[in-house]
Design an enzyme around this catalytic site. Structure first.
Site, PDB file in Angstrom:
ATOM      1  N   PHE A 135     -10.723  -9.304  64.766  1.00 26.42           N
ATOM      2  CA  PHE A 135     -11.431  -9.153  63.432  1.00 26.42           C
ATOM      3  C   PHE A 135     -12.803  -8.371  63.820  1.00 26.42           C
ATOM      4  CE2 PHE A 135     -11.846 -11.055  59.109  1.00 26.42           C
ATOM      5  CZ  PHE A 135     -10.613 -11.135  58.747  1.00 26.42           C
ATOM      6  N   HIS A 176     -20.027  -8.335  48.778  1.00 25.05           N
ATOM      7  CA  HIS A 176     -19.045  -9.223  49.205  1.00 25.05           C
ATOM      8  C   HIS A 176     -19.633 -10.679  49.407  1.00 25.05           C
ATOM      9  CE1 HIS A 176     -15.335 -10.764  51.085  1.00 25.05           C
ATOM     10  NE2 HIS A 176     -16.037 -11.019  52.104  1.00 25.05           N
ATOM     11  N   HIS A 225     -18.837  -5.320  51.851  1.00 25.83           N
ATOM     12  CA  HIS A 225     -17.698  -5.184  52.676  1.00 25.83           C
ATOM     13  C   HIS A 225     -17.050  -3.887  52.590  1.00 25.83           C
ATOM     14  CE1 HIS A 225     -13.619  -5.900  53.835  1.00 25.83           C
ATOM     15  NE2 HIS A 225     -13.917  -7.271  54.098  1.00 25.83           N
ATOM     16  N   ARG A 230     -23.168 -10.865  58.471  1.00 29.20           N
ATOM     17  CA  ARG A 230     -22.139 -11.959  58.827  1.00 29.20           C
ATOM     18  C   ARG A 230     -20.722 -11.149  59.696  1.00 29.20           C
ATOM     19  NH1 ARG A 230     -17.344 -14.091  56.446  1.00 29.20           N
ATOM     20  NH2 ARG A 230     -17.552 -13.135  54.379  1.00 29.20           N
ATOM     21  N   GLU A 266     -10.310  -7.436  55.742  1.00 28.10           N
ATOM     22  CA  GLU A 266     -10.502  -6.874  57.122  1.00 28.10           C
ATOM     23  C   GLU A 266      -9.278  -6.995  57.842  1.00 28.10           C
ATOM     24  OE1 GLU A 266     -14.716  -7.328  58.187  1.00 28.10           O
ATOM     25  OE2 GLU A 266     -13.784  -7.989  60.327  1.00 28.10           O
ATOM     26  N   LEU A 316     -11.129  -7.317  47.035  1.00 26.63           N
ATOM     27  CA  LEU A 316     -11.117  -7.356  48.421  1.00 26.63           C
ATOM     28  C   LEU A 316      -9.885  -6.603  49.114  1.00 26.63           C
ATOM     29  CD1 LEU A 316     -12.915  -7.512  50.970  1.00 26.63           C
ATOM     30  CD2 LEU A 316     -11.884  -9.837  51.204  1.00 26.63           C
ATOM     31  N   GLN A 362     -24.228  -8.577  51.884  1.00 23.96           N
ATOM     32  CA  GLN A 362     -23.271  -8.046  52.724  1.00 23.96           C
ATOM     33  C   GLN A 362     -22.305  -7.101  51.789  1.00 23.96           C
ATOM     34  OE1 GLN A 362     -20.052 -10.022  54.993  1.00 23.96           O
ATOM     35  NE2 GLN A 362     -20.969  -8.950  56.539  1.00 23.96           N
ATOM     36  N   ARG A 417     -19.180  -5.113  59.651  1.00 24.60           N
ATOM     37  CA  ARG A 417     -19.311  -4.455  58.269  1.00 24.60           C
ATOM     38  C   ARG A 417     -20.251  -3.812  57.971  1.00 24.60           C
ATOM     39  NH1 ARG A 417     -16.846 -10.362  55.548  1.00 24.60           N
ATOM     40  NH2 ARG A 417     -14.861  -9.874  56.737  1.00 24.60           N
TER      41      ARG A 417
HETATM   42  C1  LIG Z   1     -12.116 -12.114  48.225  1.00 23.86           C
HETATM   43  C2  LIG Z   1     -12.674 -12.799  49.264  1.00 23.86           C
HETATM   44  C3  LIG Z   1     -12.235 -12.913  50.651  1.00 23.86           C
HETATM   45  C4  LIG Z   1     -13.000 -13.667  51.523  1.00 23.86           C
HETATM   46  N1  LIG Z   1     -12.326 -13.820  52.866  1.00 23.86           N
HETATM   47  C5  LIG Z   1     -12.960 -14.412  53.748  1.00 23.86           C
HETATM   48  C6  LIG Z   1     -12.199 -14.794  55.063  1.00 23.86           C
HETATM   49  O1  LIG Z   1     -10.889 -14.330  55.365  1.00 23.86           O
HETATM   50  N2  LIG Z   1     -12.862 -15.424  55.879  1.00 23.86           N
HETATM   51  C7  LIG Z   1     -14.225 -15.791  55.921  1.00 23.86           C
HETATM   52  O2  LIG Z   1     -14.452 -16.480  56.796  1.00 23.86           O
HETATM   53  N3  LIG Z   1     -14.803 -15.801  54.544  1.00 23.86           N
HETATM   54  C8  LIG Z   1     -14.212 -14.947  53.856  1.00 23.86           C
HETATM   55  N4  LIG Z   1     -14.838 -14.950  52.538  1.00 23.86           N
HETATM   56  C9  LIG Z   1     -16.009 -15.596  52.293  1.00 23.86           C
HETATM   57  C10 LIG Z   1     -15.923 -17.098  52.117  1.00 23.86           C
HETATM   58  O3  LIG Z   1     -14.700 -17.172  51.326  1.00 23.86           O
HETATM   59  C11 LIG Z   1     -16.983 -17.709  51.130  1.00 23.86           C
HETATM   60  O4  LIG Z   1     -18.115 -17.230  51.686  1.00 23.86           O
HETATM   61  C12 LIG Z   1     -16.845 -19.047  51.114  1.00 23.86           C
HETATM   62  O5  LIG Z   1     -15.195 -19.603  50.508  1.00 23.86           O
HETATM   63  C13 LIG Z   1     -17.843 -19.860  50.314  1.00 23.86           C
HETATM   64  O6  LIG Z   1     -17.361 -21.110  50.122  1.00 23.86           O
HETATM   65  P1  LIG Z   1     -18.456 -22.076  49.405  1.00 23.86           P
HETATM   66  O7  LIG Z   1     -17.708 -23.543  49.295  1.00 23.86           O
HETATM   67  O8  LIG Z   1     -19.532 -21.818  49.957  1.00 23.86           O
HETATM   68  O9  LIG Z   1     -18.451 -21.822  47.857  1.00 23.86           O
HETATM   69  P2  LIG Z   1     -17.365 -21.315  46.668  1.00 23.86           P
HETATM   70  O10 LIG Z   1     -15.959 -21.604  47.224  1.00 23.86           O
HETATM   71  O11 LIG Z   1     -17.716 -20.041  46.034  1.00 23.86           O
HETATM   72  O12 LIG Z   1     -17.273 -22.497  45.702  1.00 23.86           O
HETATM   73  C14 LIG Z   1     -18.381 -22.589  44.910  1.00 23.86           C
HETATM   74  C15 LIG Z   1     -18.363 -23.735  43.970  1.00 23.86           C
HETATM   75  O13 LIG Z   1     -19.590 -24.227  43.207  1.00 23.86           O
HETATM   76  C16 LIG Z   1     -19.360 -24.439  41.977  1.00 23.86           C
HETATM   77  N5  LIG Z   1     -20.611 -23.894  41.087  1.00 23.86           N
HETATM   78  C17 LIG Z   1     -21.158 -22.794  41.030  1.00 23.86           C
HETATM   79  N6  LIG Z   1     -22.185 -23.041  40.142  1.00 23.86           N
HETATM   80  C18 LIG Z   1     -22.173 -24.231  39.698  1.00 23.86           C
HETATM   81  C19 LIG Z   1     -22.814 -24.863  38.287  1.00 23.86           C
HETATM   82  N7  LIG Z   1     -23.861 -24.261  38.082  1.00 23.86           N
HETATM   83  N8  LIG Z   1     -22.441 -25.977  38.170  1.00 23.86           N
HETATM   84  C20 LIG Z   1     -21.394 -26.627  38.640  1.00 23.86           C
HETATM   85  N9  LIG Z   1     -20.494 -25.958  39.680  1.00 23.86           N
HETATM   86  C21 LIG Z   1     -21.137 -24.749  40.163  1.00 23.86           C
HETATM   87  C22 LIG Z   1     -18.177 -23.566  41.671  1.00 23.86           C
HETATM   88  O14 LIG Z   1     -17.389 -24.201  40.475  1.00 23.86           O
HETATM   89  C23 LIG Z   1     -17.399 -23.695  42.927  1.00 23.86           C
HETATM   90  O15 LIG Z   1     -16.529 -24.912  42.841  1.00 23.86           O
HETATM   91  C24 LIG Z   1     -14.153 -13.987  51.523  1.00 23.86           C
HETATM   92  C25 LIG Z   1     -14.801 -14.063  50.204  1.00 23.86           C
HETATM   93  C26 LIG Z   1     -13.982 -13.357  49.229  1.00 23.86           C
HETATM   94  C27 LIG Z   1     -14.701 -13.201  47.977  1.00 23.86           C
END
Ligand SMILES: Cc1cc2nc3c(=O)[nH]c(=O)nc-3n(C[C@H](O)[C@H](O)[C@H](O)COP(=O)(O)OP(=O)(O)OC[C@H]3O[C@@H](n4cnc5c(N)ncnc54)[C@H](O)[C@@H]3O)c2cc1C
Length: 575
Positions: free
Chosen positions: A118, A348, A233, A389, A246, A243, A231, A277
């Site tokens: 990666f 991203h 991507h 990141r 990577e 996306l 960031q 990135r």
């Molecule tokens: C397409 C894509 C691919 C990725 N691939 C990778 C990867 O391969 N490896 C890696 O390390 N990272 C990757 N990332 C980054 C990583 O996935 C995210 O940073 C990480 O999953 C975020 O997780 P989280 O639990 O912080 O938030 P999220 O999974 O975004 O969850 C946020 C939660 O908060 C809730 N929420 C938000 N606002 C409110 C509100 N006002 N009221 C109630 N609920 C609310 C939402 O409903 C959701 O349940 C990727 C990101 C993307 C977009």
């Protein structure tokens, strides 16, 4: 009013891992998770490429120290090194724990967990489930929440953090199903609300990534850290922006300009397509600016470059990155086995966020903590990513710091009483706010204002930045904010009123955008993803420090906080 010992906002990887840890540590605690989506539709489910950990299954010479060094160098030396040491030391353990829960990681022929290359990582250490890693992990975590009896409030929108006298006491929330407003009171509140990609007009993020948790925290008077670091991507599929992981480059794909050259040789000769990135996104943008971008008919002078997988062969493409192949096929009609994919940088990830210590407790300043308030995942800033990141470190952060924050919360709420809250007052305030949105005789549709705002942020605070463009961005943003008072909500009903949610999300976007622009204006240097054409060098003398931005409707105050440097001295960053 509803009572729980702990309320967690966000059902993605960070929130659900924290909830699980609390339930495992003390099954007698009442833990609830609220999410505005169904938890399984949190953006984490879309994570593709994988999660870094020094399991040494592929490369025995790897070590947590090497992972820590790569992370700190990738961060352009802005990461807090105590937090990075925890991240990298605990990584193998959290991966094995996930495996024991049932996560279906991809395998080596001998049955051990496979690990791939990666960007910015010096060893093959990214564990993955094909290119659907987030999907594999999140489903297993949510199953476990069911098993442990964690209460889930799905499709409830949290509108406000209840913070009184330096203590978080609960949240105000709106039920999408029937318009009911409620207060949940708790001994500890945790935000795991994810990122803010929707601040920009082209993003890999889902529609729910509107930075609500960041905006609610800022509006409660608490600081946000390092918001200038956005960031990009390198490989968003053109023109949609979704996306292309990577992992595709990790498995060997090339980046090609209109001359047919692998141009990364000119920017990061030792790492080529697997440079970090920030560097790769800038390289693509330079190529496009220099006229070596590609047009849809294949000629020079366009706005994308090619990601070429053809030499990898059908079998490898279909077994290692099948989802990316499918995306390109479904969305832009490209069969990546035979044709290169059109790509360009897409917004991203948010390196900054709600400042927390290594137990996930939120900071109110450089040296004070907020009682009862915790955060983890993308919405937080612990800071393991600093100014940039590395790929596959975010899922890892969600799980390591989700688990740590859960454990810290379980300890924190022990022997504490529920706080006093005047729920009636909060419910009344919320109903007044909603009613005035519904009643205001607006001349603008929400999507018009949102589009203009997203274009403004994209044009004025993108991959490259200058004082003049950002100042102009702030002026335009303030004009657009005035229009927010005149948006029209056509749906006046109580059932499934998604338009009302969009109006509230737009308010979040405005707050977050202003924090990004103001923080970026104050950082007069280039570091990681923050690239200023008027201050092209990194300036450790003046800016080796974290930004803390405080919001108020009258404007934003900027403060700073020291960086923890205890292992690796800052050096020039070259690849
Ligand atoms: C397409 C894509 C691919 C990725 N691939 C990778 C990867 O391969 N490896 C890696 O390390 N990272 C990757 N990332 C980054 C990583 O996935 C995210 O940073 C990480 O999953 C975020 O997780 P989280 O639990 O912080 O938030 P999220 O999974 O975004 O969850 C946020 C939660 O908060 C809730 N929420 C938000 N606002 C409110 C509100 N006002 N009221 C109630 N609920 C609310 C939402 O409903 C959701 O349940 C990727 C990101 C993307 C977009």
């Amino acid at each position: 009013m509803i009572d729980h010992d702990v309320i967690i906002v966000g059902g993605g990887l960070a929130g659900s891992r924290a909830a699980l840890e609390i339930a495992r540590t003390n099954p007698s605690l009442s833990v609830a998770v609220v999410a505005k989506t169904h938890p399984i539709r949190s953006h984490s489910v879309a994570a593709q490429g994988g999660m870094a950990a020094t399991l040494k299954n592929v490369d025995e010479t790897d070590s947590w120290e090497a992972h820590a060094f790569d992370t700190v160098k990738g961060s352009d030396y802005l990461a807090d090194q105590d937090a990075v040491a925890i991240l990298t030391q605990e990584a193998p353990d959290v991966v094995i724990d996930l495996e024991h829960m049932g996560v279906l990681f991809s395998r080596l022929p001998d049955g051990r967990i496979a690990q791939r290359a990666f960007g910015g990582h010096s060893h093959n250490r990214t564990c993955y489930a094909a290119d659907k890693t987030g999907h594999a992990i999140l489903h297993e975590l949510i199953c476990n929440l069911m098993k442990y009896g964690v209460k889930v409030y799905e499709e409830w929108y949290v509108m406000r953090l209840i913070l009184e006298d330096g203590q978080a006491k609960g949240v105000v929330l709106y039920h999408l199903l029937d318009g009911q407003v409620e207060v949940i009171r708790a001994k500890a509140v945790m935000f795991a609300t994810g990122g803010y990609g929707r601040v920009y007009n082209t993003t890999s993020n889902d529609y729910a990534s509107t930075g609500d948790g960041l905006a609610m925290t800022a509006m409660a008077g608490l600081p946000l850290e390092d918001m200038e670091f956005v960031q990009f991507h390198p490989t968003g599929l053109y023109p949609v922006g979704v996306l292309i992981s990577e992992a595709v480059r990790g498995e060997g794909a090339y980046l090609i300009n209109s001359d047919g050259d692998r141009f990364m040789a000119n920017y990061a000769p030792s790492r080529m397509e697997l440079a970090p990135r920030d560097i790769t996104s800038r390289a693509i943008t330079y190529e496009i600016r220099a006229g070596r971008g590609i047009k849809p008919d294949g000629s020079a002078g366009g706005v994308f470059v090619y990601l070429d997988l053809r030499h990898m062969g059908k079998e490898k493409i279909m077994s290692r990155v099948p989802f990316c192949w499918e995306e390109a096929h479904r969305l832009v009609g490209v069969d990546a086995v035979y044709q290169p994919m059109p790509v360009r940088p897409t917004v991203h990830y948010s390196m900054g966020g709600i400042p927390v210590n290594t137990d996930g407790q939120v900071r109110s300043s450089a040296d004070e903590l907020v009682e009862g308030f915790f955060a983890a995942g993308e919405t937080s800033c612990v800071s393991v990513h600093g100014a940039n990141r590395l790929g596959s470190n975010s899922l890892l952060e969600c799980v390591v710091y989700g688990r740590r924050t859960g454990a810290a919360i379980a300890r924190y709420v022990e022997n504490r009483k529920l706080p006093e809250v005047n729920a009636e007052r909060y419910i009344q305030d919320a109903n007044t706010q909603l009613q005035s949105l519904i009643d205001q005789p607006g001349e603008y549709r929400i999507h018009q204002v949102r589009q203009a705002y997203q274009d403004c942020m994209t044009d004025h605070c993108g991959v490259f930045r200058t004082e003049a463009t950002m100042q102009e961005g702030l002026v335009q943003l303030r004009e657009l904010q005035k229009k927010y008072a005149h948006v029209r909500v056509d749906d006046k009903g109580k059932t499934w009123n998604t338009e009302l949610i969009e109006a509230m999300e737009l308010r979040s976007l405005f707050v977050v955008g202003e924090m990004i622009l103001s923080s970026a204006l104050n950082r007069k240097e280039s570091r990681g993803s923050h690239c200023r054409e008027d201050y092209t060098q990194r300036d450790d003398q003046s800016f080796l420090k974290h930004t803390l931005a405080y919001y108020s409707p009258a404007g934003i105050d900027i403060n700073y906080m020291p960086v923890v440097i205890n292992q690796f001295e800052p050096q020039e960053r070259k690849y």
